[in-house]
Scaffold this motif. Structure first.
Motif, PDB file in Angstrom:
ATOM      1  N   ARG A  25       6.172  -1.695   7.362  1.00  0.00           N
ATOM      2  CA  ARG A  25       6.547  -2.845   8.171  1.00  0.00           C
ATOM      3  C   ARG A  25       5.785  -4.072   7.680  1.00  0.00           C
ATOM      4  N   ASN A  26       6.327  -5.209   7.949  1.00  0.00           N
ATOM      5  CA  ASN A  26       5.701  -6.449   7.522  1.00  0.00           C
ATOM      6  C   ASN A  26       4.420  -6.689   8.312  1.00  0.00           C
ATOM      7  N   ILE A  27       3.403  -7.139   7.585  1.00  0.00           N
ATOM      8  CA  ILE A  27       2.141  -7.505   8.209  1.00  0.00           C
ATOM      9  C   ILE A  27       1.786  -8.905   7.739  1.00  0.00           C
ATOM     10  N   THR A  28       1.600  -9.821   8.638  1.00  0.00           N
ATOM     11  CA  THR A  28       1.262 -11.184   8.252  1.00  0.00           C
ATOM     12  C   THR A  28      -0.237 -11.334   8.048  1.00  0.00           C
ATOM     13  N   ASN A  29      -1.037 -10.601   8.793  1.00  0.00           N
ATOM     14  CA  ASN A  29      -2.485 -10.674   8.660  1.00  0.00           C
ATOM     15  C   ASN A  29      -2.989  -9.453   7.895  1.00  0.00           C
ATOM     16  N   MET A 183       1.547 -19.386  -4.172  1.00  0.00           N
ATOM     17  CA  MET A 183       2.875 -18.896  -3.793  1.00  0.00           C
ATOM     18  C   MET A 183       2.800 -17.522  -3.131  1.00  0.00           C
ATOM     19  N   VAL A 184       1.735 -16.765  -3.400  1.00  0.00           N
ATOM     20  CA  VAL A 184       1.570 -15.443  -2.790  1.00  0.00           C
ATOM     21  C   VAL A 184       1.294 -15.572  -1.297  1.00  0.00           C
ATOM     22  N   LEU A 185       0.736 -16.689  -0.877  1.00  0.00           N
ATOM     23  CA  LEU A 185       0.416 -16.889   0.538  1.00  0.00           C
ATOM     24  C   LEU A 185       1.658 -16.865   1.421  1.00  0.00           C
ATOM     25  N   HIS A 186       2.827 -17.082   0.840  1.00  0.00           N
ATOM     26  CA  HIS A 186       4.073 -17.079   1.611  1.00  0.00           C
ATOM     27  C   HIS A 186       4.661 -15.669   1.750  1.00  0.00           C
ATOM     28  N   LEU A 187       4.030 -14.683   1.100  1.00  0.00           N
ATOM     29  CA  LEU A 187       4.553 -13.319   1.149  1.00  0.00           C
ATOM     30  C   LEU A 187       3.932 -12.542   2.294  1.00  0.00           C
ATOM     31  N   SER A 188       4.684 -11.593   2.814  1.00  0.00           N
ATOM     32  CA  SER A 188       4.135 -10.635   3.771  1.00  0.00           C
ATOM     33  C   SER A 188       4.038  -9.287   3.076  1.00  0.00           C
ATOM     34  N   PHE A 189       3.102  -8.458   3.548  1.00  0.00           N
ATOM     35  CA  PHE A 189       2.801  -7.220   2.845  1.00  0.00           C
ATOM     36  C   PHE A 189       3.012  -6.005   3.737  1.00  0.00           C
ATOM     37  N   CYS A 190       3.186  -4.865   3.077  1.00  0.00           N
ATOM     38  CA  CYS A 190       3.445  -3.611   3.769  1.00  0.00           C
ATOM     39  C   CYS A 190       2.143  -2.877   4.056  1.00  0.00           C
ATOM     40  N   THR A 191       2.279  -1.670   4.587  1.00  0.00           N
ATOM     41  CA  THR A 191       1.094  -0.892   4.935  1.00  0.00           C
ATOM     42  C   THR A 191       0.387  -0.345   3.698  1.00  0.00           C
ATOM     43  N   ASP A 192       1.134  -0.107   2.632  1.00  0.00           N
ATOM     44  CA  ASP A 192       0.566   0.485   1.424  1.00  0.00           C
ATOM     45  C   ASP A 192       0.079  -0.626   0.510  1.00  0.00           C
ATOM     46  N   LEU A 193      -1.236  -0.912   0.554  1.00  0.00           N
ATOM     47  CA  LEU A 193      -1.795  -2.048  -0.168  1.00  0.00           C
ATOM     48  C   LEU A 193      -2.742  -1.576  -1.285  1.00  0.00           C
ATOM     49  N   GLU A 194      -2.309  -0.596  -2.051  1.00  0.00           N
ATOM     50  CA  GLU A 194      -3.139  -0.038  -3.118  1.00  0.00           C
ATOM     51  C   GLU A 194      -2.760  -0.671  -4.454  1.00  0.00           C
ATOM     52  N   VAL A 195      -3.713  -1.352  -5.058  1.00  0.00           N
ATOM     53  CA  VAL A 195      -3.522  -1.970  -6.371  1.00  0.00           C
ATOM     54  C   VAL A 195      -3.918  -0.937  -7.426  1.00  0.00           C
ATOM     55  N   CYS A 200      -7.761  -7.191  -9.098  1.00  0.00           N
ATOM     56  CA  CYS A 200      -6.521  -7.708  -8.529  1.00  0.00           C
ATOM     57  C   CYS A 200      -5.766  -8.514  -9.579  1.00  0.00           C
ATOM     58  N   GLU A 201      -4.611  -8.023  -9.931  1.00  0.00           N
ATOM     59  CA  GLU A 201      -3.743  -8.723 -10.879  1.00  0.00           C
ATOM     60  C   GLU A 201      -2.539  -9.249 -10.117  1.00  0.00           C
ATOM     61  N   LEU A 202      -2.125 -10.467 -10.428  1.00  0.00           N
ATOM     62  CA  LEU A 202      -1.064 -11.118  -9.659  1.00  0.00           C
ATOM     63  C   LEU A 202       0.219 -10.299  -9.631  1.00  0.00           C
ATOM     64  N   ALA A 203       0.642  -9.773 -10.770  1.00  0.00           N
ATOM     65  CA  ALA A 203       1.897  -9.017 -10.831  1.00  0.00           C
ATOM     66  C   ALA A 203       1.861  -7.796  -9.917  1.00  0.00           C
ATOM     67  N   GLN A 204       0.707  -7.132  -9.860  1.00  0.00           N
ATOM     68  CA  GLN A 204       0.577  -5.955  -9.007  1.00  0.00           C
ATOM     69  C   GLN A 204       0.541  -6.340  -7.532  1.00  0.00           C
ATOM     70  N   ILE A 205      -0.036  -7.484  -7.206  1.00  0.00           N
ATOM     71  CA  ILE A 205      -0.061  -7.950  -5.813  1.00  0.00           C
ATOM     72  C   ILE A 205       1.353  -8.254  -5.342  1.00  0.00           C
ATOM     73  N   ILE A 206       2.128  -8.919  -6.182  1.00  0.00           N
ATOM     74  CA  ILE A 206       3.502  -9.266  -5.822  1.00  0.00           C
ATOM     75  C   ILE A 206       4.336  -8.009  -5.581  1.00  0.00           C
ATOM     76  N   SER A 211       8.302  -8.834   1.632  1.00  0.00           N
ATOM     77  CA  SER A 211       9.273  -9.923   1.673  1.00  0.00           C
ATOM     78  C   SER A 211       9.885 -10.149   0.291  1.00  0.00           C
ATOM     79  N   ASP A 212      10.846 -11.036   0.246  1.00  0.00           N
ATOM     80  CA  ASP A 212      11.571 -11.321  -0.993  1.00  0.00           C
ATOM     81  C   ASP A 212      10.634 -11.985  -1.999  1.00  0.00           C
ATOM     82  N   THR A 213      10.556 -11.422  -3.195  1.00  0.00           N
ATOM     83  CA  THR A 213       9.642 -11.922  -4.232  1.00  0.00           C
ATOM     84  C   THR A 213      10.388 -12.570  -5.396  1.00  0.00           C
ATOM     85  N   LEU A 214      11.653 -12.878  -5.213  1.00  0.00           N
ATOM     86  CA  LEU A 214      12.452 -13.428  -6.304  1.00  0.00           C
ATOM     87  C   LEU A 214      11.854 -14.732  -6.836  1.00  0.00           C
TER      88      LEU A 214
END
Length: 333
Positions: A25-29, A183-195, A200-206, A211-214
């Motif tokens: 599910r989306n998590i904003t925080n 631009m990453v600040l506009h994304l929301s993330f899921c529960t699985d936050l394992e890099v 931390c590499e940008l491509a892996q964070i995206i 949310s839509d990462t297009l």
């Protein structure tokens, strides 16, 4: 039970490949990301810690010696060595951005990194990688002028131009890094936050975003083309002109001497771009996060530790400068 998180036992163990059976599910925080590192085998943590601590210390010491040797030797106050000292400083900063956090995580047996810390690290990685990219292009231009326009070298490569090239690299790298990370600040993330890397590499964070990462992906490719492709094109153009000019030299000995002045820089260029390209090719053809993590070492660690050796072993002037530097240090001690 919190529907957005794993169980307490799962969090404590933090098995990298175990996934909670909870609908994403989306998590904003976002509280934390988790850096999976090189291995999840506890018995290998000490060897990995020792290896990367040694790599980090050698990288810092080697590049610092290059800077000190150049700054303390009068006849090395030339554009080529000015750019080299800046490249060595950039290598120190890039290694410091990634390796210490990994060592702290291994020592504390805690793979977490805060959301803000992860984005900050990704920003600095992009900044210093971009800066190294620009410096390599400036060094290629320096070699181009030295070989193709030797009589005008001192006029073209004057101190003002050298300083300007370095200063221009700073805002270019800053704009690239901030643009992509903000631009990453506009994304929301899921529960699985394992890099699946040790930093931390940008491509892996995206990839972790729900949310839509297009737009992020398009921006990443455009930035890579502009901020990465333009310096690389400059390097290719410079060496195309160098090769064309050297091949017209009738003397074989003179041709060898001309090529030898570019050997160290060309080796670093192949190492920097070759390892970076290898990482993205390997990540595209394999789904293994461990293989991706090992590949990331090739461009985030290997070039930084090998650059001092390449220049000190292949360059006679650097060898002499290092010998004189060590003699002065031994006299002081």
């Amino acid at each position: 039970m919190n529907p957005y998180s794993c169980t307490t036992g799962q969090k404590a163990q933090l098995e990298p490949y175990r996934r909670c059976n909870v609908e994403a599910r989306n998590i904003t925080n976002v509280a934390n990301f988790f850096l999976l590192g090189i291995t999840d085998d506890p018995t290998l943590h000490l060897p990995v810690f020792s290896l990367f601590l040694s790599i980090y210390l050698v990288t810092i010491l080697g590049n610092l010696l290059i800077i000190l040797a150049i700054s303390s030797t009068t006849h090395l106050q030339t554009p080529m060595y000015f750019f080299l000292s800046n490249l060595s400083f950039t290598d120190i900063c890039l290694s410091t951005t990634t390796i210490p956090k990994m060592l702290v995580n291994i020592q504390a047996q805690d793979q977490s990194i805060t959301y803000s810390g992860c984005l900050t690290q990704a920003c600095f990685v992009l900044f210093f990688a971009g800066l190294e990219n620009c410096l390599l292009a400036a060094m290629a231009y320096d070699r181009y002028v030295a070989i193709c326009h030797p009589l005008k070298y001192t006029v073209i490569m004057n101190p003002r131009l050298c300083a300007l090239l370095v200063l221009l690299s700073l805002p270019i790298s800053t704009v690239n890094a901030l643009l992509l990370v903000l631009m990453v600040l506009h994304l929301s993330f899921c529960t699985d936050l394992e890099v699946p890397l040790f930093f931390c590499e940008l491509a892996q964070i995206i990839k972790l975003a729900c949310s839509d990462t297009l737009i992020n992906n398009i921006l990443t490719y455009v930035a890579a083309f502009i901020f990465g492709g333009v310096p690389l094109s400059g390097i290719i153009f410079s060496y195309a002109q160098i090769i064309s000019s050297v091949l017209r030299i009738p003397s074989g000995k003179a041709r060898y001497k001309a090529f030898s002045t570019c050997g160290s820089h060309l080796t670093i260029v192949f190492l920097f771009y070759g390892t970076g390209l290898g990482v993205y090719v390997s990540s595209a053809v394999t789904d293994s996060s461990r293989k991706t993590a090992m590949a990331s070492v090739m461009y985030s660690v290997v070039p930084q530790i090998t650059n001092p050796f390449i220049y000190s072993l292949r360059n006679r002037e650097m060898k002499e400068a290092l010998k004189k530097f060590f003699k002065r240090v031994s006299l002081v001690l």
